[in-house]
Design an enzyme around this catalytic site. Structure first.
Site, PDB file in Angstrom:
ATOM      1  N   ASP A   1       0.859  -1.176   0.000  1.00 61.79           N
ATOM      2  CA  ASP A   1       0.000   0.000   0.000  1.00 61.79           C
ATOM      3  C   ASP A   1       0.902   1.235   0.000  1.00 61.79           C
ATOM      4  O   ASP A   1       2.090   1.149   0.306  1.00 61.79           O
ATOM      5  CB  ASP A   1      -0.888  -0.042   1.242  1.00 61.79           C
ATOM      6  CG  ASP A   1      -1.715   1.206   1.415  1.00 61.79           C
ATOM      7  OD1 ASP A   1      -2.456   1.565   0.487  1.00 61.79           O
ATOM      8  OD2 ASP A   1      -1.604   1.834   2.489  1.00 61.79           O
TER       9      ASP A   1
ATOM     10  N   ASP B   1      -1.338  -0.976   6.072  1.00 58.93           N
ATOM     11  CA  ASP B   1      -1.357  -0.291   7.362  1.00 58.93           C
ATOM     12  C   ASP B   1      -2.744  -0.232   7.981  1.00 58.93           C
ATOM     13  O   ASP B   1      -2.898   0.313   9.072  1.00 58.93           O
ATOM     14  CB  ASP B   1      -0.829   1.142   7.210  1.00 58.93           C
ATOM     15  CG  ASP B   1      -1.821   2.042   6.469  1.00 58.93           C
ATOM     16  OD1 ASP B   1      -2.132   1.744   5.301  1.00 58.93           O
ATOM     17  OD2 ASP B   1      -2.287   3.032   7.055  1.00 58.93           O
TER      18      ASP B   1
ATOM     19  N   ASP C   1      -0.236   5.142   0.888  1.00 60.91           N
ATOM     20  CA  ASP C   1      -0.478   6.123   1.944  1.00 60.91           C
ATOM     21  C   ASP C   1      -0.524   5.452   3.313  1.00 60.91           C
ATOM     22  O   ASP C   1      -1.332   4.553   3.539  1.00 60.91           O
ATOM     23  CB  ASP C   1      -1.797   6.848   1.703  1.00 60.91           C
ATOM     24  CG  ASP C   1      -1.833   7.577   0.367  1.00 60.91           C
ATOM     25  OD1 ASP C   1      -1.698   8.796   0.359  1.00 60.91           O
ATOM     26  OD2 ASP C   1      -1.991   6.897  -0.677  1.00 60.91           O
TER      27      ASP C   1
END
Length: 225
Positions: free
Chosen positions: A11, A173, A13
């Site tokens: 991922d 995250d 961001d």
């Protein structure tokens, strides 16, 4: 032995790059234009992960504004222009990320990005940060016509990198990344520094990684070489 090359799909961001300062700055600049009080980085951070349109709509809702579809589209377009102009002003890779990517590539991993940020903006950000060349694939929701947590963008990112699900792992995250990996049948590690709404340990990932220096070993445990 793993089937084909091992692929690590990251991922963007909150996982690879701390983008909250520029996303929040662009959102506050938009709000200033339309007469709303700023949200600030900490509040905006909780809205990151579903793409720009959702970020803008959720941010507006937090200020009590609920635009119709036409106004929403106009504000998303304006936000995108503001954000693009400052996309890497304050955004930086998390500590150790660049060295980790180099180590993974040296160990034979192929690297991909699978994000809900538009591919064009993702490529621009990674290019500005000098990281774009590290990745075989950079995929946004429009790349394969689907958005995480749908399994399709992850599975197709793995395939585009030359791998197979059984030789791949997701690195994220948030709950979105864990749900995506579970839908695709792929193991997932989460970085503890990200934008999840609660503790990383509560996301149900296969591994929680405190620092990028620890990620290669965690991935080796998830995907045999």
């Amino acid at each position: 032995m793993a089937a084909g090359p091992r692929v690590a799909v990251l991922d963007l961001d909150g996982t690879l790059v701390d983008t909250a300062p520029d996303l929040a700055g662009a959102l506050d600049a938009l709000f200033a234009e339309i007469g709303l009080e700023p949200l600030g980085a900490e509040t905006a951070r909780g809205f990151i992960g579903h793409g720009i349109a959702r970020l803008v709509v959720d941010g507006l809702a937090a200020r009590g504004r609920h635009p119709d579809e036409d106004e929403s589209d106009r504000l998303v377009t304006r936000f995108t222009a503001i954000y693009e102009a400052r996309i890497a002003r304050e955004s930086r890779p998390y500590p150790g990320a660049e060295a980790c990517l180099a180590d993974l590539r040296a160990a034979g991993w192929r690297l991909a990005v699978c994000t809900n940020k538009a591919e064009r903006l993702s490529r621009l950000l990674l290019s500005e940060l000098g990281l774009a060349g590290r990745f075989t694939v950079i995929a946004g929701p429009e790349t394969f016509g689907a958005r995480k947590p749908d399994a399709e963008p992850l599975l197709r990112s793995i395939a585009a990198a030359g791998g197979r699900p059984e030789s791949a792992a997701m690195v994220g995250d948030s709950e979105i990344d864990v749900a995506t990996a579970r839908a695709a049948g792929v193991p997932v590690a989460v970085m503890a520094h990200g934008y999840a709404k609660g503790p990383a340990e509560d996301l149900g990932a296969d591994a929680v990684v405190a620092a990028f220096a620890d990620l290669p070993a965690a991935l080796d445990r998830l995907v045999a070489g």
